[in-house]
Design a protein around this motif. Structure first.
Motif, PDB file in Angstrom:
ATOM      1  N   GLY A  72      42.144  44.485  45.229  1.00 42.22           N
ATOM      2  CA  GLY A  72      41.819  44.961  43.894  1.00 42.22           C
ATOM      3  C   GLY A  72      40.914  44.031  43.114  1.00 42.22           C
ATOM      4  N   PHE A  73      40.866  42.770  43.533  1.00 42.53           N
ATOM      5  CA  PHE A  73      40.043  41.779  42.854  1.00 42.53           C
ATOM      6  C   PHE A  73      38.880  41.324  43.735  1.00 42.53           C
ATOM      7  CE2 PHE A  73      44.480  40.650  41.253  1.00 42.53           C
ATOM      8  CZ  PHE A  73      44.397  41.483  40.156  1.00 42.53           C
ATOM      9  N   GLN A  74      39.195  40.909  44.957  1.00 41.75           N
ATOM     10  CA  GLN A  74      38.193  40.423  45.901  1.00 41.75           C
ATOM     11  C   GLN A  74      37.890  41.444  47.000  1.00 41.75           C
ATOM     12  OE1 GLN A  74      36.719  37.421  45.532  1.00 41.75           O
ATOM     13  NE2 GLN A  74      37.998  36.595  43.899  1.00 41.75           N
ATOM     14  N   THR A  75      38.881  42.245  47.330  1.00 40.59           N
ATOM     15  CA  THR A  75      38.756  43.252  48.386  1.00 40.59           C
ATOM     16  C   THR A  75      39.289  44.579  47.859  1.00 40.59           C
ATOM     17  OG1 THR A  75      40.939  42.654  49.275  1.00 40.59           O
ATOM     18  CG2 THR A  75      39.012  41.540  50.228  1.00 40.59           C
ATOM     19  N   PRO A  76      38.887  45.720  48.477  1.00 40.06           N
ATOM     20  CA  PRO A  76      39.338  47.021  47.971  1.00 40.06           C
ATOM     21  C   PRO A  76      40.863  47.129  47.951  1.00 40.06           C
ATOM     22  CG  PRO A  76      37.541  47.305  49.529  1.00 40.06           C
ATOM     23  CD  PRO A  76      37.943  45.860  49.607  1.00 40.06           C
ATOM     24  N   TYR A  77      41.346  47.925  47.005  1.00 39.85           N
ATOM     25  CA  TYR A  77      42.765  48.233  46.937  1.00 39.85           C
ATOM     26  C   TYR A  77      42.971  49.614  47.526  1.00 39.85           C
ATOM     27  CZ  TYR A  77      47.437  49.109  45.093  1.00 39.85           C
ATOM     28  OH  TYR A  77      48.776  49.402  44.966  1.00 39.85           O
ATOM     29  N   ARG A  78      43.588  49.651  48.704  1.00 39.77           N
ATOM     30  CA  ARG A  78      43.709  50.905  49.452  1.00 39.77           C
ATOM     31  C   ARG A  78      42.302  51.474  49.652  1.00 39.77           C
ATOM     32  NH1 ARG A  78      49.202  52.911  46.251  1.00 39.77           N
ATOM     33  NH2 ARG A  78      50.520  51.253  47.113  1.00 39.77           N
ATOM     34  N   ASP A  79      42.015  52.653  49.147  1.00 37.23           N
ATOM     35  CA  ASP A  79      40.677  53.222  49.324  1.00 37.23           C
ATOM     36  C   ASP A  79      39.816  53.080  48.077  1.00 37.23           C
ATOM     37  OD1 ASP A  79      41.259  54.043  51.924  1.00 37.23           O
ATOM     38  OD2 ASP A  79      42.142  55.929  51.218  1.00 37.23           O
ATOM     39  N   ALA A  80      40.285  52.337  47.095  1.00 40.30           N
ATOM     40  CA  ALA A  80      39.573  52.240  45.813  1.00 40.30           C
ATOM     41  C   ALA A  80      38.714  50.984  45.754  1.00 40.30           C
ATOM     42  CB  ALA A  80      40.578  52.228  44.665  1.00 40.30           C
ATOM     43  N   LEU A  81      37.636  51.053  44.979  1.00 37.78           N
ATOM     44  CA  LEU A  81      36.796  49.880  44.744  1.00 37.78           C
ATOM     45  C   LEU A  81      37.581  48.783  44.039  1.00 37.78           C
ATOM     46  CD1 LEU A  81      33.548  51.572  43.336  1.00 37.78           C
ATOM     47  CD2 LEU A  81      33.844  50.590  45.623  1.00 37.78           C
ATOM     48  N   THR A  82      37.118  47.557  44.185  1.00 31.09           N
ATOM     49  CA  THR A  82      37.703  46.482  43.390  1.00 31.09           C
ATOM     50  C   THR A  82      37.390  46.734  41.917  1.00 31.09           C
ATOM     51  OG1 THR A  82      35.760  45.033  43.394  1.00 31.09           O
ATOM     52  CG2 THR A  82      37.269  44.859  45.276  1.00 31.09           C
ATOM     53  N   LEU A  83      38.202  46.182  41.036  1.00 30.40           N
ATOM     54  CA  LEU A  83      37.954  46.350  39.600  1.00 30.40           C
ATOM     55  C   LEU A  83      36.635  45.708  39.161  1.00 30.40           C
ATOM     56  CD1 LEU A  83      41.576  45.913  38.220  1.00 30.40           C
ATOM     57  CD2 LEU A  83      40.257  48.029  38.415  1.00 30.40           C
ATOM     58  N   PRO A  84      36.243  44.537  39.684  1.00 26.45           N
ATOM     59  CA  PRO A  84      34.915  44.025  39.330  1.00 26.45           C
ATOM     60  C   PRO A  84      33.782  44.956  39.764  1.00 26.45           C
ATOM     61  CG  PRO A  84      36.277  42.246  40.150  1.00 26.45           C
ATOM     62  CD  PRO A  84      37.041  43.518  40.389  1.00 26.45           C
ATOM     63  N   GLU A  85      33.883  45.526  40.965  1.00 24.37           N
ATOM     64  CA  GLU A  85      32.842  46.463  41.418  1.00 24.37           C
ATOM     65  C   GLU A  85      32.814  47.712  40.541  1.00 24.37           C
ATOM     66  OE1 GLU A  85      32.290  46.166  46.159  1.00 24.37           O
ATOM     67  OE2 GLU A  85      34.336  46.642  45.527  1.00 24.37           O
ATOM     68  N   LEU A  86      33.985  48.235  40.242  1.00 24.02           N
ATOM     69  CA  LEU A  86      34.094  49.468  39.468  1.00 24.02           C
ATOM     70  C   LEU A  86      33.484  49.321  38.077  1.00 24.02           C
ATOM     71  CD1 LEU A  86      35.367  52.368  39.378  1.00 24.02           C
ATOM     72  CD2 LEU A  86      37.383  51.284  38.361  1.00 24.02           C
ATOM     73  N   THR A  87      33.631  48.135  37.486  1.00 28.85           N
ATOM     74  CA  THR A  87      33.230  47.938  36.088  1.00 28.85           C
ATOM     75  C   THR A  87      31.907  47.190  35.925  1.00 28.85           C
ATOM     76  OG1 THR A  87      34.487  45.855  35.941  1.00 28.85           O
ATOM     77  CG2 THR A  87      35.651  47.906  35.376  1.00 28.85           C
ATOM     78  N   GLY A  88      31.231  46.878  37.029  1.00 32.55           N
ATOM     79  CA  GLY A  88      29.984  46.127  36.918  1.00 32.55           C
ATOM     80  C   GLY A  88      30.194  44.664  36.625  1.00 32.55           C
ATOM     81  N   GLY A  89      31.304  44.124  37.108  1.00 35.08           N
ATOM     82  CA  GLY A  89      31.614  42.717  36.884  1.00 35.08           C
ATOM     83  C   GLY A  89      31.310  41.868  38.098  1.00 35.08           C
ATOM     84  N   VAL A  90      32.111  40.833  38.292  1.00 31.55           N
ATOM     85  CA  VAL A  90      31.880  39.916  39.408  1.00 31.55           C
ATOM     86  C   VAL A  90      33.210  39.277  39.796  1.00 31.55           C
ATOM     87  CG1 VAL A  90      31.381  37.933  37.901  1.00 31.55           C
ATOM     88  CG2 VAL A  90      30.401  38.007  40.204  1.00 31.55           C
ATOM     89  N   ALA A  91      33.358  38.920  41.076  1.00 33.12           N
ATOM     90  CA  ALA A  91      34.568  38.277  41.578  1.00 33.12           C
ATOM     91  C   ALA A  91      34.253  36.840  41.972  1.00 33.12           C
ATOM     92  CB  ALA A  91      35.132  39.045  42.775  1.00 33.12           C
ATOM     93  N   LEU A  92      35.045  35.897  41.474  1.00 37.10           N
ATOM     94  CA  LEU A  92      34.907  34.474  41.767  1.00 37.10           C
ATOM     95  C   LEU A  92      36.214  33.967  42.349  1.00 37.10           C
ATOM     96  CD1 LEU A  92      33.283  33.518  38.348  1.00 37.10           C
ATOM     97  CD2 LEU A  92      32.071  33.966  40.492  1.00 37.10           C
ATOM     98  N   LEU A  93      36.130  32.874  43.112  1.00 39.69           N
ATOM     99  CA  LEU A  93      37.321  32.347  43.765  1.00 39.69           C
ATOM    100  C   LEU A  93      37.965  31.245  42.929  1.00 39.69           C
ATOM    101  CD1 LEU A  93      36.109  32.290  47.474  1.00 39.69           C
ATOM    102  CD2 LEU A  93      37.886  33.754  46.481  1.00 39.69           C
TER     103      LEU A  93
END
Length: 311
Positions: free
Chosen positions: A265-286
């Motif tokens: 959900g943050f770095q990788t898809p959650y089930r078949d859904a996009l990550t929240l950063p991808e969905l909202t035009g954001g970015v994922a950092l470690l």
């Protein structure tokens, strides 16, 4: 009756409402309609591309001056780079494993506010903290550099107790309630109309969906109120972009085992859904890279804020 007539006349004169007849469509002429990412009057012009929205300061690339349209847009603040205000909410996990990340956030907080205010002198940063339940600090009122530093240090110290911020329930399992924290930030914080809206989400573990009971076996437990899909939809509707500062892969030991994949959900898809950063035009950092000093999170947030606040 006279009062209603006066109110309608004033509203019409100010052009803030299309008409007193609530049955007529508002069109693209209000603050909300000019910043919701939709073509409200079906003229193929969205938000600031519509001339009717040029009355609002966030739709202008330079000073508007007085009486630029149906409302007085007023000039941009001196030194502003952005043409719309910036609102940022930090949603931060304050469970016992978050001591080092909280210290790193505390140390970066003054620089974050300083650099955001270089883009927009009115930039606001608010704070939501969570474990199994979530708390909006000062009801999401904006915090200055000193207040944000002090709050992050306060919650770093409190994290050692490993208790939820509202109920004081002891945390006995691995998942934390990211979803309700994100929903609180998205729907409970007072975003300014027309603002570039960012949520910076910081956690080192996974989440659970409604109706999961967190920390239930050894106490009363806390029922999760939201689902992943609901949070994503709410963030999209509100125009909120998410910056995830999270881990990936198996989680750290939480005293009740390890979460198999904390990045879902943050770095990788959650089930078949996009990550929240991808969905909202954001970015994922470690998160581990940030704590180790190997990633400039402040620059990433500021860059994303500038992208969101420009026309």
């Amino acid at each position: 009756m006279l009062r209603l007539f006066v109110l309608c006349s004033l509203a019409l004169a100010a052009s803030l409402l299309g008409a007193c007849d609530q049955g007529e469509p508002e069109g693209e002429s209000s603050l909300d309609a000019c910043s919701n990412g939709r073509d409200d009057d079906d003229d193929d012009l969205v938000d600031c591309s519509d001339p009717a929205c040029r009355a609002y300061v966030f739709c202008l690339s330079n000073d508007a001056g007085a009486d630029a349209g149906p409302v007085d847009a007023a000039p941009l603040p001196d030194g502003a780079v952005c043409v719309r205000p910036i609102d940022v909410v930090l949603t931060v996990d304050v469970s016992s494993s978050m001591g080092a990340p909280l210290a790193a956030l505390r140390d970066a907080s003054a620089t974050l506010i300083e650099r955001l205010q270089q883009l927009d002198p009115s930039a606001r940063v608010s704070l939501v903290v969570f474990v199994d339940d979530a708390l909006a600090i000062d009801e999401c009122a904006p915090l200055d550099a000193t207040a944000l530093h002090d709050q992050l240090e306060l919650w770093r110290v409190r994290s050692e107790d490993n208790r939820s911020p509202v109920s004081d329930t002891y945390n006995t399992d691995c998942p934390e309630n990211s979803l309700d924290a994100l929903m609180l930030a998205t729907r409970g914080c007072p975003w300014r109309a027309g603002a570039a809206r960012l949520v910076v989400h910081v956690t080192d573990d996974t989440f659970a969906e409604r109706p999961t009971v967190l920390s239930g076996p050894f106490g009363g437990g806390i029922v999760v109120q939201s689902t992943y899909a609901e949070v994503g939809e709410a963030m999209e509707d509100a125009g909120v972009r998410m910056i995830a500062l999270t881990r990936t892969g198996a989680g750290q030991s939480c005293g009740a085992g390890r979460s198999p994949d904390v990045g879902q959900g943050f770095q990788t898809p959650y089930r078949d859904a996009l990550t929240l950063p991808e969905l909202t035009g954001g970015v994922a950092l470690l998160l581990p890279d940030f704590v180790a000093g190997n990633v400039d999170v402040v620059s990433a947030i500021v860059d994303r804020a500038q992208l969101a606040c420009e026309p």
